[in-house]
Write a protein that holds these residues in place. Structure first.
Motif, PDB file in Angstrom:
ATOM      1  N   ILE A 120     -37.178  -3.651   1.287  1.00  0.00           N
ATOM      2  CA  ILE A 120     -36.509  -4.691   2.784  1.00  0.00           C
ATOM      3  C   ILE A 120     -36.524  -4.013   3.651  1.00  0.00           C
ATOM      4  CG2 ILE A 120     -35.166  -6.863   2.410  1.00  0.00           C
ATOM      5  CD1 ILE A 120     -35.600  -6.798  -0.446  1.00  0.00           C
ATOM      6  N   PRO A 121     -36.708  -3.897   5.084  1.00  0.00           N
ATOM      7  CA  PRO A 121     -36.497  -3.659   6.279  1.00  0.00           C
ATOM      8  C   PRO A 121     -34.693  -4.132   6.550  1.00  0.00           C
ATOM      9  CG  PRO A 121     -38.140  -4.544   6.848  1.00  0.00           C
ATOM     10  CD  PRO A 121     -38.092  -4.723   5.291  1.00  0.00           C
ATOM     11  N   TRP A 122     -34.243  -4.336   6.312  1.00  0.00           N
ATOM     12  CA  TRP A 122     -32.619  -5.263   6.196  1.00  0.00           C
ATOM     13  C   TRP A 122     -32.709  -5.579   8.173  1.00  0.00           C
ATOM     14  CZ3 TRP A 122     -31.809  -7.555   2.289  1.00  0.00           C
ATOM     15  CH2 TRP A 122     -31.910  -7.703   1.243  1.00  0.00           C
ATOM     16  N   THR A 123     -32.382  -3.968   8.501  1.00  0.00           N
ATOM     17  CA  THR A 123     -31.946  -4.092   9.682  1.00  0.00           C
ATOM     18  C   THR A 123     -33.905  -4.536  10.884  1.00  0.00           C
ATOM     19  OG1 THR A 123     -32.449  -1.793  10.173  1.00  0.00           O
ATOM     20  CG2 THR A 123     -30.509  -2.186   9.108  1.00  0.00           C
ATOM     21  N   LYS A 124     -34.609  -5.108  10.036  1.00  0.00           N
ATOM     22  CA  LYS A 124     -35.707  -5.358  11.423  1.00  0.00           C
ATOM     23  C   LYS A 124     -36.298  -6.463  11.047  1.00  0.00           C
ATOM     24  CE  LYS A 124     -36.137  -0.474  12.171  1.00  0.00           C
ATOM     25  NZ  LYS A 124     -37.231   0.349  12.452  1.00  0.00           N
ATOM     26  N   LEU A 125     -35.666  -7.053   9.930  1.00  0.00           N
ATOM     27  CA  LEU A 125     -36.390  -8.681   8.968  1.00  0.00           C
ATOM     28  C   LEU A 125     -37.059  -9.695   9.991  1.00  0.00           C
ATOM     29  CD1 LEU A 125     -34.009  -9.512   6.448  1.00  0.00           C
ATOM     30  CD2 LEU A 125     -36.221  -8.717   6.411  1.00  0.00           C
ATOM     31  N   LYS A 126     -36.530  -9.470  11.693  1.00  0.00           N
ATOM     32  CA  LYS A 126     -37.389 -10.529  12.521  1.00  0.00           C
ATOM     33  C   LYS A 126     -39.183  -9.177  12.836  1.00  0.00           C
ATOM     34  CE  LYS A 126     -33.747 -12.360  14.766  1.00  0.00           C
ATOM     35  NZ  LYS A 126     -32.943 -12.901  15.948  1.00  0.00           N
ATOM     36  N   THR A 127     -38.931  -8.230  12.847  1.00  0.00           N
ATOM     37  CA  THR A 127     -40.422  -7.728  13.697  1.00  0.00           C
ATOM     38  C   THR A 127     -40.896  -6.687  12.751  1.00  0.00           C
ATOM     39  OG1 THR A 127     -38.771  -5.636  14.012  1.00  0.00           O
ATOM     40  CG2 THR A 127     -39.536  -7.911  15.775  1.00  0.00           C
ATOM     41  N   HIS A 128     -40.556  -6.601  11.329  1.00  0.00           N
ATOM     42  CA  HIS A 128     -41.310  -5.206  10.479  1.00  0.00           C
ATOM     43  C   HIS A 128     -41.404  -7.016   9.078  1.00  0.00           C
ATOM     44  CE1 HIS A 128     -40.313  -2.948  13.181  1.00  0.00           C
ATOM     45  NE2 HIS A 128     -41.367  -1.808  12.358  1.00  0.00           N
ATOM     46  N   PRO A 129     -42.296  -6.320   8.354  1.00  0.00           N
ATOM     47  CA  PRO A 129     -42.419  -7.429   7.181  1.00  0.00           C
ATOM     48  C   PRO A 129     -41.579  -7.187   5.947  1.00  0.00           C
ATOM     49  CG  PRO A 129     -44.498  -6.284   7.193  1.00  0.00           C
ATOM     50  CD  PRO A 129     -43.543  -6.308   8.756  1.00  0.00           C
ATOM     51  N   GLU A 158     -38.135 -18.702   6.555  1.00  0.00           N
ATOM     52  CA  GLU A 158     -39.919 -18.748   6.241  1.00  0.00           C
ATOM     53  C   GLU A 158     -40.547 -17.825   6.445  1.00  0.00           C
ATOM     54  OE1 GLU A 158     -37.724 -22.268   4.490  1.00  0.00           O
ATOM     55  OE2 GLU A 158     -37.239 -21.021   6.920  1.00  0.00           O
ATOM     56  N   LYS A 159     -40.395 -17.610   8.220  1.00  0.00           N
ATOM     57  CA  LYS A 159     -40.720 -17.053   9.188  1.00  0.00           C
ATOM     58  C   LYS A 159     -40.306 -15.128   8.124  1.00  0.00           C
ATOM     59  CE  LYS A 159     -39.459 -18.812  13.726  1.00  0.00           C
ATOM     60  NZ  LYS A 159     -38.349 -18.484  14.383  1.00  0.00           N
TER      61      LYS A 159
END
Length: 516
Positions: free
Chosen positions: A74-83, A123-124
């Motif tokens: 889980i990329p905690w700091t990049k959840l908007k851009t990385h899966p 959901e995203k």
């Protein structure tokens, strides 16, 4: 503090994972908070959730799914851009065919996980997850045969409109005016091995030749359209893309394939009828926004941005659910099985072989199309489809006119029923048939479109014959006829008309169109 945080995260991740796993508990989740990594072992996945996720046909059921090891990052700091990355080592799935259709699939797991709430950040993140499976084995048990599928290095990931991996923000298109969102996924694998073998019995005596097929790297492209308010899937488009295929079959294997298909035909037909009877307004083709809606968009405060998003959404919109198969080139070699105990005698050629070559094969299936609506949004829309569309519309108008004439004739012949009298007076009791029932739903159509750019069927050859290359017996020679290269050699369409409630008013229509 770290220990408390890990416990909180374990309990928050557990409800989401439990929708897919049956034997999951918080103590089985080994999660590292700072690294954003976790591991799970010996998982048993939920069959019904996977059936809904894969949208399997109701003639096929999942009995058991197991996974030996799973890892999550889980990329905690990049959840908007990385899966979020989920890696599975080995997955074993056991399936079986159903003589009678099973209950239909439930709602989308994403919609269930969201509690039918609006499509938001959570959901995203869930839909943007990437999946990697080192090995997956699927075993299918049918009434007449057993089959197995082995896939290696399967990957599922989000892509942009150009079907390439990118920032997660570019893997979806949202139109607030429509209240819908488009997401794009791609599934790829390095190799797939398919085997099918008959169940030896007196009833299926001739099904004795095992069938095998090994394909190279292939992929599936999926486009999903969801409603923002409840995350439910409105329509989807699935495209299976296969590269060059070389398949060698003996005549006994070819006969076995025909028998396998026959053994499944009845169950598949029942499942298709069930699916048609449950067709909803959400699954049928959707019309583009009206002029009033466009004017409303332009009058909004963010008119330019809204118009741009609406234009982009319309360019990639999935108007109706469809399934597609694309094969670049197929070489099929059919050989005489000289070792088989064939009842046919006096063969003119023993040990012969025939080669069939097909180029650019496309097979399209549209299960929920409103009868009479335009097909301009269909893939590979061409003059042949346009001609068929005009011809089918004329036949459909004629059919509707005949139905109206029949209803009018029945109404004209109707009269008040005379009073019942006893047989002693020599009078009969007259009864009148009620007028044809008016359908409560709109007439739908299910269409299958087959296109083939070029084909060649070569002469039968034997081991005794010596020549460098086989000679074509039947082929499509578009160059000598000066035909445009984009024109397919074969174009076949089959359309079946039906009402979703399963009744015929008064008769079901089937149209067949062939262009060459």
């Amino acid at each position: 503090l770290w220990l408390v945080t890990e416990l909180i995260l374990a309990h928050s991740v557990s409800p989401v994972c439990r929708r897919f796993a049956k034997n999951l508990s918080p103590d089985k989740i080994n999660l590292s908070t700072l690294k954003g990594e976790g591991q799970l072992t010996n998982l048993e996945l939920d069959e019904e959730v996977l059936q809904s996720l894969l949208d399997l046909p109701t003639w096929l059921a999942i009995n058991r799914v197991g996974c030996n090891k799973a890892a999550i990052r889980i990329p905690w700091t990049k959840l908007k851009t990385h899966p979020i990355s989920l890696t599975l080592d080995k997955v074993v799935m056991e399936m079986s065919t159903c003589d009678e259709p099973r209950p239909p699939n439930g709602p989308s797991p994403i919609a269930t996980a969201s509690g039918q709430s609006e499509y938001g950040f959570a959901e995203k993140v869930v839909e943007g997850m990437s999946l990697s499976i080192n090995s997956i084995v699927i075993r299918i048990s049918a009434k007449a045969f057993n089959a197995s599928f082995e896939l290696s290095q399967l990957q599922v990931y989000s892509v942009n409109t150009s079907w390439s991996m990118s920032d997660l923000r570019f893997t979806r298109i949202q139109d607030p005016q429509r209240g819908e969102i488009l997401t794009f996924k791609e599934i790829s694998w390095q190799m797939i091995r398919i085997e099918a073998d008959a169940i030896q019995s007196a009833e299926h005596e001739m099904l004795s030749a095992p069938i095998r097929l090994i394909t190279n790297q292939s992929k599936i492209r999926v486009t999903l359209k969801r409603r923002i308010k409840d995350c439910n899937v409105v329509a989807s488009k699935l495209i299976l893309i296969l590269d060059d295929l070389l398949w060698v079959l003996t005549d006994s294997q070819l006969k076995a394939m025909v028998q396998y298909a026959k053994s499944l035909s009845e169950a598949m037909e029942k499942s298709a009828q069930q699916r048609k009877s449950m067709a909803t307004e959400d699954q049928v083709s959707s019309a583009p926004p009206s002029a009033q809606q466009v004017r409303t968009q332009q009058a909004s405060t963010a008119a330019d941005q809204s118009a741009t998003m609406a234009k982009l959404f319309s360019a990639y919109d999935v108007c109706e659910t469809s399934h597609h198969l694309q094969i670049t080139h197929l070489d099929l070699h059919i050989c005489d099985d000289i070792h088989a105990k064939d009842k046919v005698i006096n063969k003119r050629v023993t040990g012969g072989a025939m080669q069939l070559s097909f180029s650019s094969i496309t097979l399209d299936y549209y299960p929920f199309h409103r009868a009479g609506d335009s097909c301009v949004h269909w893939m590979h829309y061409s003059e042949a489809t346009k001609t068929r569309e005009s011809w089918a519309r004329n036949l459909l108008d004629e059919f509707k006119s005949n139905v109206e004439m029949l209803k009018s004739a029945v109404r004209d012949q109707q009269a008040p029923a005379p009073a019942h009298s006893s047989p002693q007076h020599g009078k009969r009791t007259h009864t009148y048939s009620p007028p044809p029932q008016t359908p409560k739903t709109q007439l739908m159509s299910s269409s299958v479109v087959l296109r083939m750019a070029d084909f060649s069927i070569y002469q039968v050859s034997t081991a005794d014959q010596r020549r460098s290359s086989p000679k074509a017996m039947i082929s499509c020679n578009k160059k000598s006829l000066y035909l445009p290269p984009e024109m397919p050699a074969i174009h076949v369409e089959f359309t079946e008309y039906y009402f979703p409630d399963g009744k015929d008013y008064p008769k079901q229509l089937n149209f067949f169109f062939l262009s060459r």
